[in-house]
Enzyme design. Structure first.
Site, PDB file in Angstrom:
ATOM      1  N   ASP A   1       0.706  -1.293   0.395  1.00 57.84           N
ATOM      2  CA  ASP A   1      -0.038  -0.349   0.165  1.00 57.84           C
ATOM      3  C   ASP A   1       0.944   1.020   0.190  1.00 57.84           C
ATOM      4  OD1 ASP A   1      -2.367   1.221   0.472  1.00 57.84           O
ATOM      5  OD2 ASP A   1      -2.088   1.522   2.330  1.00 57.84           O
TER       6      ASP A   1
ATOM      7  N   ASP B   1      -0.038   5.444   0.828  1.00 57.80           N
ATOM      8  CA  ASP B   1      -0.593   6.344   2.341  1.00 57.80           C
ATOM      9  C   ASP B   1      -0.181   5.417   3.352  1.00 57.80           C
ATOM     10  OD1 ASP B   1      -1.325   8.677   0.186  1.00 57.80           O
ATOM     11  OD2 ASP B   1      -1.391   7.594  -0.261  1.00 57.80           O
TER      12      ASP B   1
END
Length: 239
Positions: A18, A20
């Site tokens: 992922d 952020d």
């Protein structure tokens, strides 16, 4: 490959992340943008810790927090677009790698272990952000929600990244800081890693996500991968 595969590369195919709250700490950019917007509307600034608790849920959650309205409000969509426009103008003002993540990226390169980003952040923000931080060259695949029909928690974007890297999902790790990351990674058949250091929702217990592994700092990925770099360890997880 130009040199003999290491033990890690023999038994792990790739690391998928992922963005952020996992690779990048982007919350200060969002704080700046949301507070600029709130100031323009003569409203008080948002509390940083509360903001961190909703960053992983995207622009809608941040606008809802800042303005105290829900998506049914007639002003919501205008405010959301205003927020996104401001974010585009202030992209990468304070975003940075999490401590230890540069070490992980360099280690993976030495091990010739392919890397990918699979994010729910639109490509209009993701690609320029990686470019400005000089990180794009580390990732053989970057998959954003506008590249697929269904974003996470669907496994579709993760499986697309695996296809682009030409790797076997069951021999990959998916690393993220939200329940949807673990759900998507599990549905894709990958080994899942939850990040304690990311933007966890207030009151949420990361242990409840049932990720295969949890890490408190990014650099812990290196010994974890080395631990997993045996056929026996991978086979046990895939049974």
């Amino acid at each position: 490959m130009t040199r003999k595969e290491t033990v890690v590369r023999e038994h792990l195919d790739a690391l998928l992340f992922d963005l952020d709250g996992t690779v990048l700490d982007t919350a200060r950019d969002f704080e700046q943008v949301l507070n600029l917007q709130l100031k323009a509307h003569h409203l008080p600034p948002v509390d940083y810790q509360k903001l961190c608790g909703v960053v992983s849920s995207g622009a809608r959650a941040m606008v809802a927090l800042g303005f105290g309205i829900d998506e049914d409000d007639e002003k919501f969509e205008v405010l959301r677009q205003e927020f996104l426009d401001l974010y585009g103008q202030h992209l990468c003002s304070a975003s940075q790698l999490y401590p230890g993540m540069q070490e992980v990226l360099n280690w993976a390169r030495r091990e010739q272990l392919p890397l990918a980003i699979v994010t729910n952040k639109p490509s209009a923000f993701t690609l320029p952000l990686l470019e400005r931080l000089g990180l794009g060259h580390y990732f053989g695949s970057v998959v954003c929600p506008d590249h697929v029909s269904h974003a996470k928690p669907s496994p579709e974007p993760i499986l697309l990244a695996a296809t682009q890297l030409a790797v076997r999902p069951q021999r990959c790790l998916y690393i993220g800081d939200h329940l949807r990351d673990v759900e998507a990674g599990r549905a894709a058949g990958m080994i899942t890693v939850g990040c304690r250091y990311g933007y966890l929702v207030a009151g949420e217990k990361i242990e409840d996500w049932q990720a295969d592994y949890l890490i408190s700092e990014a650099h812990e990925l290196i010994p974890l991968c080395e631990k997993l770099a045996t056929a026996e360890a991978i086979e046990a997880l895939n049974q």
